[in-house]
Motif scaffolding. Structure first.
Motif, short mmCIF file in Angstrom:
data_model
loop_
_atom_site.label_atom_id
_atom_site.label_comp_id
_atom_site.label_asym_id
_atom_site.label_seq_id
_atom_site.Cartn_x
_atom_site.Cartn_y
_atom_site.Cartn_z
N PRO A 61 4.78 1.34 3.21
CA PRO A 61 3.64 1.87 2.44
C PRO A 61 3.23 1.02 1.23
CG PRO A 61 5.09 3.65 3.12
CD PRO A 61 5.79 2.38 3.48
N PRO A 62 4.15 0.61 0.34
CA PRO A 62 3.69 -0.21 -0.79
C PRO A 62 3.16 -1.58 -0.35
CG PRO A 62 6.10 -0.03 -0.81
CD PRO A 62 5.59 0.95 0.19
N ARG A 63 3.74 -2.15 0.68
CA ARG A 63 3.27 -3.45 1.15
C ARG A 63 1.87 -3.33 1.76
NH1 ARG A 63 9.13 -5.56 3.63
NH2 ARG A 63 10.04 -6.00 1.55
N LEU A 64 1.65 -2.24 2.48
CA LEU A 64 0.32 -2.01 3.06
C LEU A 64 -0.72 -1.84 1.96
CD1 LEU A 64 -1.48 -1.58 5.53
CD2 LEU A 64 -0.79 0.84 5.52
N GLU A 65 -0.37 -1.12 0.91
CA GLU A 65 -1.30 -0.94 -0.21
C GLU A 65 -1.62 -2.27 -0.88
OE1 GLU A 65 -3.15 1.71 -1.19
OE2 GLU A 65 -2.41 2.39 0.76
N ALA A 66 -0.60 -3.12 -1.03
CA ALA A 66 -0.83 -4.44 -1.63
C ALA A 66 -1.74 -5.28 -0.74
CB ALA A 66 0.50 -5.14 -1.85
N LEU A 67 -1.55 -5.19 0.57
CA LEU A 67 -2.40 -5.92 1.49
C LEU A 67 -3.84 -5.42 1.39
CD1 LEU A 67 -2.77 -7.93 3.85
CD2 LEU A 67 -2.16 -6.04 5.40
N ARG A 68 -4.01 -4.11 1.30
CA ARG A 68 -5.36 -3.55 1.21
C ARG A 68 -6.06 -3.99 -0.07
NH1 ARG A 68 -3.55 2.31 3.75
NH2 ARG A 68 -4.28 1.86 5.89
N ALA A 69 -5.30 -4.19 -1.12
CA ALA A 69 -5.91 -4.68 -2.36
C ALA A 69 -6.44 -6.10 -2.17
CB ALA A 69 -4.87 -4.64 -3.49
N GLU A 70 -5.69 -6.92 -1.44
CA GLU A 70 -6.16 -8.28 -1.15
C GLU A 70 -7.38 -8.25 -0.23
OE1 GLU A 70 -5.01 -11.04 -2.57
OE2 GLU A 70 -3.60 -9.80 -3.71
N MET A 71 -7.38 -7.34 0.73
CA MET A 71 -8.54 -7.21 1.61
C MET A 71 -9.79 -6.86 0.81
SD MET A 71 -6.53 -5.11 4.64
CE MET A 71 -7.94 -4.07 4.95
N ALA A 72 -9.67 -5.89 -0.09
CA ALA A 72 -10.82 -5.48 -0.90
C ALA A 72 -11.30 -6.63 -1.78
CB ALA A 72 -10.43 -4.28 -1.76
N GLN A 73 -10.36 -7.39 -2.33
CA GLN A 73 -10.73 -8.52 -3.18
C GLN A 73 -11.52 -9.57 -2.41
OE1 GLN A 73 -7.59 -10.23 -5.75
NE2 GLN A 73 -8.18 -12.24 -4.95
N ASP A 74 -11.20 -9.74 -1.13
CA ASP A 74 -11.88 -10.74 -0.31
C ASP A 74 -13.06 -10.18 0.47
OD1 ASP A 74 -9.85 -12.35 -1.21
OD2 ASP A 74 -9.35 -13.18 0.76
N GLY A 75 -13.40 -8.94 0.24
CA GLY A 75 -14.54 -8.33 0.92
C GLY A 75 -14.28 -8.08 2.40
N LEU A 76 -13.03 -7.79 2.76
CA LEU A 76 -12.67 -7.53 4.15
C LEU A 76 -12.44 -6.04 4.38
CD1 LEU A 76 -10.03 -10.40 4.65
CD2 LEU A 76 -12.41 -10.39 5.45
#
Length: 593
Positions: free
Chosen positions: A15-30
Motif C-alpha cells: 500500500p505505501p509503495r503504491l501510493e508513492a508510485l501514484r504520486a509520481e504518476m500524478a506528477q508526470d501527468g499519467l
C-alpha cells in the motif's frame, strides 16, 4: 545451500509503495503505469535490482505484470499463480486472470477514454507495445522513465559477477564458428540485435552468475554480417575470461549500446518478440531500416550438438543417482516426521554430494498436501508444512557444467486415497502417451499437447499449464522457441530437449505432476512406412515413478509395457552408480507391475 527459505514477499509494503508510485504518476501527468515482471533482457529470472513487480506488489511469481491506476491496481497472473498471488499481495491490488482478461480490455474498461498510461521502453518488447497500441482505442501509451526506480530508495546495484568460458568440449562448436555460421544467415541485414542473455551466452560460449539459477551474463550484442560481434557489457565482468573472446568480438561498455545502434548503417534485424521498444525507437530515430525476424541464435541453440547431448545424458545419470539416494532416504521416513524444508535440504545435499553441482536450476518445489496444488510453490519458513500422509510433489533440477536437469516426482507418503491414485494414473497415462509418440517431421507442440490430456479430459479433468518447455544446455531450464503446449508453433527438430510434465491440481487438497526430460531424435523406419521422415523422443530422466500410486486397472498393456521397460532402464543405468542399500531399494521401486 543454494536455496533459502526466507519470506521474499512483503504484502504490508504494497500500500505505501503504491501510493508513492501514484504520486509520481500524478506528477508526470499519467493516469497509469505498467510494471512488468521482465527486465530489459526478457528473462524469467531477474536480478534483485530488476525485481520491480515483487518489490511493489509482493508477488514473486516468474510471470505476470501490474497496471497501477489512480484508483485501482491489477496484478495479472496466469493459472499457475492464482493461489499464490492471493497470499502475497495486499488488498489494494486486484488479481486479474490473464490471459482470459486481456491487458487491453482491462485498461480500456478501468482507465477510461483518452487515459495516458506510461511504460518503460526498456522493459516491454516491440510486439507487446505494438499489439497493445492497436487495441486500446483512445488510450495513449507514453514512454517514460521507470517510476518504480524513482521511488525504490534502496534499489540494489546492477549485478557485476565474473563471466567464465564454457569449454568447447561441452559446446561442440567454437564461438568463432558459431559467429561465422550465423552471420551468413542474416541476408540483407547489416547486423542483428541480440538482447536475450541465453542467446549471447550460447553464441560466445560464456556463462556467468548475474541472475540466480541461470548462468547468464547480462549485456547486449550486435551480430554483424561480416562475421564479428560487438558485445556491450560491463568490462569488469570479463576480467577472468583472458583471451577467450578473441579478435572476432569487440567489447564496448553497456552504456554505449544505444549510441552504437544510432550509428549503424544498413538494415538492422530485430526480433520483435524479445527486442525492447527503446531499440526500435533508437533505430527509427536514426532512419535505419529494420528487418523483423526471429533471434538468429534461437533455433541453433535449441538443436543441441552431439557434445551437448552427451553432456545432458551424463548430467542426467549423475542427477538420477542423486534422486535415487534421495527417494530411498525419503521412503524410510515415517509420515509426519519431515517438513517441506527438510525435503528440499536433503535433495539439494544429494545433488551437492556429486561435487559437480553449480547451482539448482530453479527453487525446488516441495509441496505437501494442499501446497502441492500451488503449481510454482516455493516453501518458506512461514509456509513450511509437515509432510503428513498423502501426496508430496517434488519438482527440482540441477545446473551442471555439462547439462541442466528438471524432474518432478509425486510420491506417496503413508496411506493415499483412491481419488489421488486415480488422478495420478490419469496423469501418468498422459506422460506415457507423449513418451511413446512417433510423429511426422514438421509437427509442433500444439499438435501434440492434447495427447497428454486425453485421459484427464475423459474424466472431466485438466491442468492449466503447458505440457512441456524447452531446456537449455547449462543455460535456462526454460528455453524457447520450442514448447510442448497449445501455444507451441515451432516444429520439433532433432536435438531439441523438452520437458514432458502433465499434471492435475485440486486446490486445497493435493497436486500431481510427473516430469521427465526428453530429446527429439529421428525414428527408425518401420516396415511399410510411407511417411518420409518421422521423429520420436529419447527419455533423458532416470528415476522411478511411484508405482504405489498407480491404479493398474486403468493402464493399457502398452502403457504397462512402457513403464516396465522404463523402470528396467532406470535400474540398469542407476544401480551401478549408487550404494548397495540404494540399489536394493531401487530394485523394489523399479519392479515390474
Amino acid at each position: 545451500m543454494f536455496q533459502s527459505f526466507s519470506e521474499t514477499s512483503s504484502p504490508d509494503q504494497g500500500p505505501p509503495r503504491l501510493e508513492a508510485l501514484r504520486a509520481e504518476m500524478a506528477q508526470d501527468g499519467l493516469d497509469g503505469f505498467i510494471i512488468p515482471r521482465a527486465d530489459a533482457h526478457q528473462g524469467e529470472y531477474v536480478a534483485e535490482r530488476d525485481s520491480r513487480l515483487a518489490w511493489l506488489t509482493g508477488f514473486t511469481g516468474s510471470a505476470g505484470f501490474c497496471v497501477a491506476l489512480a484508483d485501482s491496481a491489477g496484478v495479472f497472473i496466469d493459472s499457475r499463480y492464482r493461489v499464490q498471488v492471493r497470499a502475497q499481495v495486499a488488498d489494494v491490488f486486484t488479481p486479474v486472470h490473464w490471459p482470459e482478461v486481456t491487458l487491453e480490455d482491462w485498461i480500456t474498461r478501468n482507465a477510461g477514454a483518452r487515459a495516458v498510461i506510461g511504460f518503460d521502453p526498456w522493459l516491454h518488447t516491440v510486439s507487446q507495445i505494438r499489439d497493445l497500441e492497436t487495441r486500446v482505442g483512445d488510450v495513449v501509451l507514453r514512454r517514460t522513465e521507470n517510476l518504480v526506480d524513482r521511488i525504490w530508495a534502496d534499489q540494489p546495484p546492477a549485478p557485476a559477477t565474473p563471466a567464465f568460458a564454457q569449454p568447447v568440449e561441452l559446446t561442440g562448436e567454437t564461438h568463432e564458428a558459431k559467429i561465422t555460421r550465423l552471420a551468413e544467415t542474416l541476408g540483407a541485414a547489416s547486423c542483428a540485435v541480440l538482447t536475450l542473455p541465453d542467446s549471447i551466452c550460447w553464441l560466445l560460449n560464456i556463462r556467468g552468475d548475474d541472475v540466480p539459477r541461470t548462468p547468464f551474463v547480462h549485456g547486449f550484442a550486435l551480430l554483424h554480417a561480416g562475421g564479428r560481434v560487438t558485445f556491450f557489457v560491463n568490462p569488469a565482468k570479463l576480467a577472468e575470461l583472458g583471451d577467450h573472446l578473441g579478435p572476432q568480438v569487440r567489447i564496448e561498455p553497456v552504456e554505449a549500446f544505444l549510441q552504437a545502434l544510432g550509428a549503424v548503417t544498413g538494415p538492422v534485424q530485430i526480433d520483435p518478440a524479445s527486442c525492447p521498444v527503446i531499440v526500435a525507437d533508437t533505430l527509427r530515430a536514426a532512419g535505419t531500416p529494420m528487418i523483423e525476424a526471429q533471434d538468429p541464435c534461437a533455433l541453433p541453440k535449441a538443436c543441441k550438438t552431439p557434445a551437448e547431448l552427451e553432456g545432458a545424458r551424463a548430467a542426467h545419470l549423475r542427477d538420477g543417482a542423486a534422486m535415487a539416494r534421495f527417494l530411498c532416504w525419503l521412503d524410510q521416513q515415517p509420515a509426519g516426521s519431515l517438513t517441506e524444508i527438510d525435503v528440499v535440504t536433503r535433495l539439494e545435499a544429494e545433488r551437492a554430494a556429486t561435487n559437480a553441482l553449480r547451482d539448482i536450476s530453479f527453487d525446488t518445489i516441495s509441496g505437501a498436501g494442499p501446497n502441492g496444488a500451488i503449481v510454482h510453490y516455493r516453501v518458506t519458513d512461514k509456509t513450511n508444512r509437515r509432510v503428513d500422509a498423502g501426496l508430496l510433489l517434488v519438482d527440482s533440477g540441477g545446473q551442471y557444467l555439462d547439462g541442466t536437469t528438471d524432474i518432478t516426482r509425486t510420491i506417496a507418503i503413508g496411506t493415499v486415497g483412491q481419488e489421488e491414485r486415480r488422478a495420478f494414473t490419469l496423469v501418468l497415462k498422459g506422460m506415457i502417451a507423449i513418451s511413446r509418440l512417433r510423429w511426422p517431421k514438421g509437427l509442433a507442440g500444439r499438435d501434440m499437447d492434447a495427447l497428454a490430456r486425453v485421459a484427464l479430459w475423459d474424466n472431466g479433468l485438466d491442468y492449466g499449464h503447458g505440457t512441456g518447455h524447452g531446456v537449455g544446455s547449462y543455460l535456462s531450464v526454460h528455453e524457447g522457441p520450442q514448447r510442448l503446449a497449445r501455444t507451441g508453433t515451432v516444429p520439433f527438430m532433432p536435438g531439441m530437449i523438452l520437458s514432458n510434465e502433465p499434471g492435475f491440481y485440486k486446490e486445497g487438497a493435493f497436486g500431481i505432476r510427473i516430469e521427465n526430460l526428453i530429446i527429439v531424435e529421428e525414428a527408425p523406419a518401420l516396415p511399410g512406412q510411407t511417411v518420409p521422415e518421422m521423429y520420436r523422443f529419447e527419455t533423458l530422466t532416470h528415476a522411478p515413478i511411484d508405482t504405489r500410486l498407480i491404479d493398474t486397472g486403468l493402464l493399457t498393456e502398452a502403457e504397462r509395457d512402457w513403464l516396465n521397460t522404463y523402470h528396467a532402464g532406470v535400474l540398469a543405468r542407476i544401480s551401478p552408480l549408487v550404494e548397495s542399500e540404494v540399489s536394493t531399494w531401487l530394485a523394489r521401486a523399479c519392479a515390474p507391475i
